[in-house]
Design an enzyme around this catalytic site. Structure first.
Site, PDB file in Angstrom:
ATOM      1  N   LYS A 129       0.844  -1.210   0.000  1.00  0.00           N
ATOM      2  CA  LYS A 129       0.000   0.000   0.000  1.00  0.00           C
ATOM      3  C   LYS A 129       0.874   1.251   0.000  1.00  0.00           C
ATOM      4  O   LYS A 129       0.619   2.205  -0.742  1.00  0.00           O
ATOM      5  CB  LYS A 129      -0.944  -0.019   1.217  1.00  0.00           C
ATOM      6  CG  LYS A 129      -2.058  -1.042   1.078  1.00  0.00           C
ATOM      7  CD  LYS A 129      -2.879  -1.215   2.352  1.00  0.00           C
ATOM      8  CE  LYS A 129      -3.907  -2.337   2.142  1.00  0.00           C
ATOM      9  NZ  LYS A 129      -4.681  -2.652   3.354  1.00  0.00           N
ATOM     10  N   ASP A 188     -10.809   3.089   3.985  1.00  0.00           N
ATOM     11  CA  ASP A 188     -11.245   1.705   3.773  1.00  0.00           C
ATOM     12  C   ASP A 188     -12.759   1.599   3.598  1.00  0.00           C
ATOM     13  O   ASP A 188     -13.255   0.554   3.171  1.00  0.00           O
ATOM     14  CB  ASP A 188     -10.866   0.852   4.996  1.00  0.00           C
ATOM     15  CG  ASP A 188      -9.599   0.039   4.785  1.00  0.00           C
ATOM     16  OD1 ASP A 188      -9.338  -0.356   3.634  1.00  0.00           O
ATOM     17  OD2 ASP A 188      -8.896  -0.212   5.777  1.00  0.00           O
ATOM     18  N   GLN A 193      -4.843  -1.469   9.608  1.00  0.00           N
ATOM     19  CA  GLN A 193      -4.701  -2.785   8.976  1.00  0.00           C
ATOM     20  C   GLN A 193      -5.281  -3.871   9.883  1.00  0.00           C
ATOM     21  O   GLN A 193      -4.992  -3.919  11.076  1.00  0.00           O
ATOM     22  CB  GLN A 193      -3.215  -3.050   8.673  1.00  0.00           C
ATOM     23  CG  GLN A 193      -2.958  -4.278   7.827  1.00  0.00           C
ATOM     24  CD  GLN A 193      -3.551  -4.195   6.420  1.00  0.00           C
ATOM     25  OE1 GLN A 193      -3.698  -3.103   5.860  1.00  0.00           O
ATOM     26  NE2 GLN A 193      -3.912  -5.332   5.853  1.00  0.00           N
TER      27      GLN A 193
HETATM   28  N1  GUN Z   1      -6.757  -6.777   6.029  1.00  0.00           N
HETATM   29  C1  GUN Z   1      -6.993  -7.505   4.916  1.00  0.00           C
HETATM   30  N2  GUN Z   1      -7.565  -6.738   3.959  1.00  0.00           N
HETATM   31  C2  GUN Z   1      -7.692  -5.493   4.483  1.00  0.00           C
HETATM   32  C3  GUN Z   1      -8.189  -4.262   3.970  1.00  0.00           C
HETATM   33  O1  GUN Z   1      -8.660  -4.136   2.837  1.00  0.00           O
HETATM   34  N3  GUN Z   1      -8.122  -3.206   4.824  1.00  0.00           N
HETATM   35  C4  GUN Z   1      -7.629  -3.322   6.084  1.00  0.00           C
HETATM   36  N4  GUN Z   1      -7.625  -2.228   6.848  1.00  0.00           N
HETATM   37  N5  GUN Z   1      -7.164  -4.444   6.579  1.00  0.00           N
HETATM   38  C5  GUN Z   1      -7.189  -5.534   5.778  1.00  0.00           C
END
Ligand code: GUN
Length: 281
Positions: free
Chosen positions: A50, A117, A94
């Site tokens: 990311k 998100d 996350q």
């Molecule tokens: N863990 C696995 N996929 C995601 C996601 O799309 N966002 C977040 N914040 N955590 C994750």
């Protein structure tokens, strides 16, 4: 018949290119902050990817790393600081979080207009009310992949495997908006194969390696594989790709399907966060 491969990598690349162009036109540099708690190895890789994507498109980015034993108060404090930081327009925490941290309390603490998100109850609730201003990144990417097939969606039967709020339920909601008839299946669903077999669009988000086999798929179906399962040294999806591609009309690979789209959609969401904050001034 062999399915057309839906190339998430190249569709995501195009989106990143558009985001990069948009950043050049903006007067404010968009900023995304990631809160990473603990040492989950998969999370570390996702966060690294990311941040790399942010750097590539010209975003400001930062990671707040907290110890595996961090308290709820410490994680909330990190989120509050980012809520108040003018360089940061989007915040993600996350997941998964260590077990002592209540995920819902943390997500609730993110300001809804910084919720890149789209996980907060406000943004999920807005989506259920057909207001898609901040839609969770993975479902948003899935809809883009489905639309890339240029197939008529209205009236199609979409079957979603998995009922998590951030993936299964969200994809179902978005496909309902496209006038699909939607069925959500889960671990207690009876006669699963008889349902999947009738799906024009099949989305698998269960986390079980290769559980979708050729016999479960309707010929010509659009098959979207959300699974990322580590089996020994390789990543495999929830779909038995080699078998299912013999019957499906369209199929996403793993890796290279939904994964890159999640990151591309996250970048798009950060731009939306920035625009929402600008509109509030
Ligand atoms: N863990 C696995 N996929 C995601 C996601 O799309 N966002 C977040 N914040 N955590 C994750």
């Amino acid at each position: 018949m062999t399915a057309s491969i839906i190339d998430g990598r190249s569709i995501a690349k195009e989106i990143r290119k558009q985001v990069k162009q948009r950043v050049k036109e903006l007067q404010t540099q968009p900023g995304l902050a990631v809160v990473l708690v603990g040492v989950d190895p998969a999370s570390k890789i996702y966060v690294k990817n990311k941040i790399k994507a942010c750097e590539e498109v010209g975003f400001h980015s930062e990671v707040r790393r907290l110890d595996e034993n961090a308290t709820l108060g410490e994680v909330l404090e990190a989120v509050q600081e980012l809520n108040h930081d003018p360089k940061v327009h989007g915040i993600i925490v996350q997941l998964p979080l260590p077990k002592q941290i209540d995920k819902n309390l943390i997500i609730d603490a993110i300001l809804p207009y910084k919720d890149a998100d789209g996980f907060s109850p406000i943004n999920l609730g807005s989506m259920f009310a057909d207001d898609n201003r901040l839609v969770p990144a993975t479902p948003k990417g899935i809809i883009t992949l489905i639309k890339s097939t240029n197939q008529e969606l209205a009236g199609k039967h979409a079957v979603i495997l998995g009922r998590s709020p951030h993936v299964g339920k969200a994809v179902a909601t978005l496909l309902l908006q496209e006038n699909c008839t939607v069925t959500i299946c889960h671990s207690k669903t009876a006669q699963l194969e008889s349902i999947t077999k009738r799906a024009d669009i099949l989305v698998a988000a269960v986390g079980k390696p290769k559980m979708i086999t050729e016999e479960m798929v309707k010929p010509g179906a659009i098959v979207i594989d959300v699974g990322i399962n580590q089996v020994y040294d390789t990543l495999v999806g929830d779909v038995d790709f080699e078998e299912v591609k013999k019957v499906a009309g369209f199929i996403t690979p793993v890796p290279g399907g939904v994964g890159p789209m999640t990151i591309a959609s996250l970048l798009e969401n950060t731009l939306i966060c920035l625009a929402l904050q600008r509109d509030m001034k």
